[in-house]
Design an enzyme around this catalytic site. Structure first.
Site, mmCIF file in Angstrom:
data_model
loop_
_atom_site.group_PDB
_atom_site.id
_atom_site.type_symbol
_atom_site.label_atom_id
_atom_site.label_comp_id
_atom_site.label_asym_id
_atom_site.label_seq_id
_atom_site.Cartn_x
_atom_site.Cartn_y
_atom_site.Cartn_z
ATOM 1 N N ARG A 184 -36.775 -14.856 -4.693
ATOM 2 C CA ARG A 184 -35.458 -14.499 -4.177
ATOM 3 C C ARG A 184 -34.852 -15.754 -3.553
ATOM 4 O O ARG A 184 -34.092 -16.444 -4.199
ATOM 5 C CB ARG A 184 -35.595 -13.343 -3.175
ATOM 6 C CG ARG A 184 -34.292 -12.733 -2.787
ATOM 7 C CD ARG A 184 -34.486 -11.448 -2.004
ATOM 8 N NE ARG A 184 -35.048 -11.661 -0.674
ATOM 9 C CZ ARG A 184 -35.217 -10.689 0.213
ATOM 10 N NH1 ARG A 184 -34.884 -9.444 -0.086
ATOM 11 N NH2 ARG A 184 -35.733 -10.939 1.405
ATOM 12 N N MET A 193 -14.308 12.646 0.804
ATOM 13 C CA MET A 193 -14.392 11.369 1.520
ATOM 14 C C MET A 193 -14.700 11.578 3.003
ATOM 15 O O MET A 193 -15.517 10.882 3.587
ATOM 16 C CB MET A 193 -13.088 10.587 1.369
ATOM 17 C CG MET A 193 -13.163 9.213 2.006
ATOM 18 S SD MET A 193 -11.611 8.301 1.900
ATOM 19 C CE MET A 193 -11.553 7.936 0.160
ATOM 20 N N LYS A 233 -30.912 -6.895 11.027
ATOM 21 C CA LYS A 233 -29.843 -7.110 10.044
ATOM 22 C C LYS A 233 -29.179 -5.787 9.673
ATOM 23 O O LYS A 233 -29.739 -4.718 9.947
ATOM 24 C CB LYS A 233 -30.428 -7.774 8.797
ATOM 25 C CG LYS A 233 -31.467 -6.925 8.072
ATOM 26 C CD LYS A 233 -32.201 -7.730 7.000
ATOM 27 C CE LYS A 233 -33.259 -6.883 6.318
ATOM 28 N NZ LYS A 233 -34.159 -7.721 5.491
ATOM 29 N N TYR A 280 -12.721 19.961 -4.056
ATOM 30 C CA TYR A 280 -12.138 19.259 -5.198
ATOM 31 C C TYR A 280 -12.790 19.686 -6.509
ATOM 32 O O TYR A 280 -14.003 19.932 -6.562
ATOM 33 C CB TYR A 280 -12.333 17.749 -5.038
ATOM 34 C CG TYR A 280 -11.425 17.138 -3.998
ATOM 35 C CD1 TYR A 280 -10.040 17.322 -4.036
ATOM 36 C CD2 TYR A 280 -11.951 16.351 -2.981
ATOM 37 C CE1 TYR A 280 -9.224 16.756 -3.086
ATOM 38 C CE2 TYR A 280 -11.137 15.767 -2.022
ATOM 39 C CZ TYR A 280 -9.772 15.972 -2.075
ATOM 40 O OH TYR A 280 -8.968 15.402 -1.146
HETATM 41 C C1 LIG Z 1 -35.562 -7.422 5.809
HETATM 42 C C2 LIG Z 1 -36.636 -8.406 5.965
HETATM 43 C C3 LIG Z 1 -37.795 -8.109 6.727
HETATM 44 C C4 LIG Z 1 -38.078 -6.732 7.289
HETATM 45 O O1 LIG Z 1 -38.666 -5.944 6.292
HETATM 46 P P1 LIG Z 1 -39.135 -4.440 6.568
HETATM 47 O O2 LIG Z 1 -39.742 -3.998 5.296
HETATM 48 O O3 LIG Z 1 -37.896 -3.675 6.889
HETATM 49 O O4 LIG Z 1 -40.063 -4.481 7.712
HETATM 50 C C5 LIG Z 1 -38.698 -9.116 6.934
HETATM 51 N N1 LIG Z 1 -38.530 -10.358 6.407
HETATM 52 C C6 LIG Z 1 -37.451 -10.652 5.652
HETATM 53 C C7 LIG Z 1 -37.338 -12.025 5.095
HETATM 54 C C8 LIG Z 1 -36.483 -9.703 5.391
HETATM 55 O O5 LIG Z 1 -35.436 -10.007 4.619
#
Ligand SMILES: *Cc1c(COP(=O)(O)O)cnc(C)c1O
Length: 366
Positions: free
Chosen positions: A134, A311, A37, A262
């Protein structure tokens, strides 16, 4: 080489090392899901996925678009979408992505969609909330889920999973053990009532390190692959995969009393030599690193950032460094440097890595 651009180099060999490090901690038949992700934690999801595809079992992304990018890049392994959204169900199925269904709103929507499209045994994943609060079904939802699943042939549960709230924190051991036990109890009910066994998974990186007894059928490896174990000793066993490199665009000689950048935030108190580097807060370099809070490396020597981070640029003090315009600059190329940036900006390496903006070119070497 990559002259005249700021580039994030991704080292394929160290990726392989990190993956193998975690594989060695697991039972031989435990499957590996790699989490890519957020552009592969800010690296390059499609390149990483392509590079690792033959050595892993599953990929996961947060959102549907990220999964579509992987499919468009030719990834064929199953892709779990951790946070799909109801408007995306059509796209999910079109691209053979596998949705995480985490409450009855999206579960019912997907079942209705699957019925309407006459899908057969479409793989879905069910996530349970065991304490992170969550997303996820609650354990009391299990009977209704089971009855709905029994009444359809349009979907099939590919996996059951949950997520630990504090796997990196051994002070929360008791809480985590409760999460593990609650999850195991949920899984047991599915085993009793289903005629097949979904893949069961719970552990993220720190979970693999601290609770290997709860590896079930698969683990979800994220930050560890990218070189961080949320623990100094573990991180030492891993290798850094990302290096942010740039070049010197211009060198200035300035006199006492002259200022840099700046708001005239830096004033020279002696004759100085400064270098301007084409990387700034729009590339993911926090303004909190300005005013000598962090140093980049120029010809292996520390050059502190002077004045405010702009920037698109930073200015660094190279008064005592032999260097010229066009020379390479290393913003970071080690876990220590990334950790230092995280500490200085009051955050964790996850945020530093994912903050490197898409403007920075990615280069996978192996
Ligand atoms: C991001 C995520 C992971 C990975 O977690 P890490 O701590 O980066 O290994 C695993 N499971 C879910 C549901 C996540 O959202």
């Amino acid at each position: 080489m990559n002259s005249h651009v700021t580039v994030l180099e991704i080292d394929g060999n160290t990726l392989t090392h990190n993956l193998q490090y975690f594989k060695n901690k697991l039972e031989q038949d435990t499957k590996i899901l790699v989490v890519v992700k957020a552009f592969g934690y800010g690296s390059e999801a499609t390149k990483i996925a392509k590079f690792l595809e033959n050595n892993v079992d599953y990929f996961a992304v947060a959102y549907t678009d990220e999964g579509i990018d992987l499919r468009n890049a030719g990834i064929e392994k199953p892709i779990l979408v951790l946070h799909p959204q109801i408007p995306n169900l059509e796209l999910i199925v079109k691209h053979q992505l596998e949705p995480n269904l985490y409450n009855f709103t999206i579960f019912n929507a997907f079942l209705a969609f699957a019925d309407a499209k006459l899908l057969l045994n479409y793989p879905i994943h069910l996530k349970f909330n065991t304490g992170l609060n969550r997303i996820g079904f609650w354990h009391t939802d299990v009977p209704l889920i089971l009855s709905k699943i029994a009444a359809t042939s349009h979907v099939k549960i590919a996996s059951l999973f949950s997520h630990l709230a504090a796997s990196e924190d051994l002070n929360e051991n008791e809480f985590t053990i409760n999460q593990i036990n609650d999850f195991a109890f949920i899984v047991k009910q599915f085993y009793t009532h289903l005629s097949y066994k979904p893949i069961v998974h719970l552990l993220n990186t720190s979970g693999i390190i601290n609770y290997p007894q709860a590896q079930f059928d698969m683990v979800r490896l994220g930050i560890g692959l990218y070189g961080f174990g949320n623990d100094k000793n573990e991180t030492n066993q891993l290798k850094n995969i990302v290096s942010l490199k740039s070049i010197i665009s211009q060198i200035h000689k300035i006199e006492p009393g002259e200022t840099v950048g700046y708001n005239r935030a830096f004033t020279a108190n002696k004759s100085m030599k400064t270098a301007t580097i084409p990387v700034g807060h729009a590339d993911g370099i926090s303004r909190k690193l300005g005013n000598k809070k962090y140093s980049v490396l120029v010809n292996n020597q520390k050059a502190p950032i002077i004045g405010n981070v702009c920037m698109d640029m930073i200015m660094v003090d190279v008064s005592n460094i032999t260097c010229k315009e066009g020379d390479e600059v290393i913003v970071f190329n080690s876990q220590e440097m990334i950790q230092e940036i995280a500490d200085t900006t009051d955050t964790i390496p996850y945020e530093i890595l994912t903050a490197i903006s898409q403007r920075v070119k990615r280069l996978l070497t192996c």
